[in-house]
Design an enzyme around this catalytic site. Structure first.
Site, short mmCIF file in Angstrom:
data_model
loop_
_atom_site.label_atom_id
_atom_site.label_comp_id
_atom_site.label_asym_id
_atom_site.label_seq_id
_atom_site.Cartn_x
_atom_site.Cartn_y
_atom_site.Cartn_z
N HIS A 236 25.52 27.13 -30.47
CA HIS A 236 24.94 28.49 -30.37
C HIS A 236 25.47 29.23 -29.14
CE1 HIS A 236 22.35 25.71 -28.12
NE2 HIS A 236 22.22 26.72 -27.28
N HIS B 270 25.81 29.21 -18.84
CA HIS B 270 26.19 29.69 -20.18
C HIS B 270 25.85 31.17 -20.26
CE1 HIS B 270 21.89 28.61 -20.46
NE2 HIS B 270 21.84 29.70 -21.22
N HIS C 204 24.58 34.64 -22.93
CA HIS C 204 24.00 35.17 -24.17
C HIS C 204 24.64 36.53 -24.40
CE1 HIS C 204 20.75 32.11 -24.32
NE2 HIS C 204 20.93 32.14 -22.99
N GLU D 232 19.17 38.91 -22.73
CA GLU D 232 17.85 38.40 -23.18
C GLU D 232 16.75 39.16 -22.44
OE1 GLU D 232 18.11 33.91 -23.21
OE2 GLU D 232 18.32 34.47 -25.31
N HIS E 257 23.26 32.72 -17.55
CA HIS E 257 22.17 31.84 -17.10
C HIS E 257 22.76 30.64 -16.35
CE1 HIS E 257 19.27 33.40 -20.43
NE2 HIS E 257 19.32 34.20 -19.36
N THR F 139 14.87 29.77 -23.31
CA THR F 139 14.90 30.84 -24.34
C THR F 139 15.50 30.35 -25.66
OG1 THR F 139 17.11 31.61 -23.70
CG2 THR F 139 15.20 32.60 -22.55
N1 LIG Z 1 18.70 29.89 -22.19
S1 LIG Z 1 18.03 28.98 -21.09
O1 LIG Z 1 18.73 29.10 -19.80
O2 LIG Z 1 16.60 29.28 -21.03
C1 LIG Z 1 18.16 27.29 -21.55
C2 LIG Z 1 18.66 26.34 -20.64
C3 LIG Z 1 18.76 24.99 -21.03
C4 LIG Z 1 18.34 24.60 -22.31
N2 LIG Z 1 18.44 23.24 -22.65
C5 LIG Z 1 17.92 22.75 -23.93
C6 LIG Z 1 17.31 21.41 -23.69
C7 LIG Z 1 17.86 20.18 -23.92
C8 LIG Z 1 16.87 19.25 -23.60
C9 LIG Z 1 15.76 19.95 -23.17
O3 LIG Z 1 16.05 21.29 -23.21
C10 LIG Z 1 17.82 25.54 -23.22
C11 LIG Z 1 17.74 26.90 -22.82
ZN LIG Z 2 20.28 30.91 -21.59
#
Ligand SMILES: NS(=O)(=O)c1ccc(NCc2ccco2)cc1
Ligand SMILES: [Zn+2]
Length: 262
Positions: free
Chosen positions: A65, A95, A97, A107, A120, A200
């Protein structure tokens, strides 16, 4: 608003202000719209302290994604400290968005304004927890710095990342990416808004201290087009593209957004 009777006041205080007598759950989901006039200046907020070692940059991964630029996070060589945080948080990845056009993509919103993309930078609380996955289970586990990307000149630092994207075109592909100074990607002004929220994307855990920088960095329209050429499919599937990957804004409920400057 009509004055409340003392009984109603007591009920309200106990959160019994609804007929089924259960406190209504507040959600701490992200992203949110930041209403800058309602954000509260907090003089106790400290300046952010970025201590990143360029040698901890490791690789770029297409995670389906989006793409993550991953860092070596087996020790505290690249950390974020101070700001709203207690102690320091270890850098693990960054990363972006983006949207299917330059009209949206970020976002978080600022007074309802959307940016074409958002960076982010993800850190976890390595003083209390032993991995990102464990830290993500706790409200003080994760700290994410959000940086808006605004349309403008080609960003040469972004270009050093984007030129690798054709090596991670399909889901699951990785390529080495080392010796990268992430501070080169930050704006000059490090003033920020901060609030408690969530990841998110799945699993949406409510574990994030959000730190949103008030100054944006630039990105060109051509650079955004490169993001949209990434594929969410693996190399042996019919190709489909990551045209957008930003979550809609979520209710603020009773949360207060604080600002590091008046
Ligand atoms: N868009 S963000 O910065 O909020 C963000 C950052 C990191 C993950 N990681 C997803 C995850 C894997 C295991 C537990 O969680 C998902 C979203
Ligand atoms: Zn993010």
């Amino acid at each position: 608003m009509k004055p409340r009777s003392s009984a109603a006041l007591i009920q309200h205080k106990m959160g019994l202000h609804n007929s089924h007598h259960k406190p209504c759950p507040t959600h701490l989901q992200s992203p949110i719209n930041i209403h800058t006039r309602t954000a509260k200046y907090d003089p106790s907020l400290k300046p952010l302290k970025f201590s990143y070692d360029p040698k901890t940059a490791k690789r770029i991964v297409n995670v389906g994604h989006c793409f993550n630029v991953e860092f070596e996070d087996t020790c505290d060589r690249s950390v974020l400290g101070e700001g709203p945080l207690t102690g320091y948080y270890r850098l693990c990845q960054f990363h972006f968005h983006w949207g299917s056009s330059d009209k949206d993509g970020s976002e978080h919103n600022i007074d309802g304004k959307l940016y074409p993309a958002e960076l982010h930078i993800v850190h976890w609380n390595s003083k209390k927890y032993t991995s990102f996955e464990e830290a993500a289970q706790h409200s003080d586990g994760v700290a994410v710095v959000g940086v808006f990307l605004k349309l403008g000149d080609t960003n040469p630092v972004l270009e050093s990342i984007i030129q690798n994207l054709d090596r991670v075109k399909t889901k699951g592909k990785t390529c080495p990416f080392t010796e990268f100074d992430l501070t080169d990607l930050l704006p000059k002004d490090l003033n920020y808004w901060t609030y408690m929220g969530s990841l998110t994307t799945k699993p949406y855990f409510e574990c994030v201290t959000w730190i949103i920088l008030q100054e944006a960095i630039t990105v060109s329209s051509e650079q955004l087009e490169q993001f949209r050429r990434l594929q969410c499919t693996s190399e042996n599937e019919n190709p489909s593209f990551i045209l957008e990957n930003h979550r809609p804004v979520q209710p603020l409920d009773h949360r207060v957004v604080r600002s590091s400057c008046p």
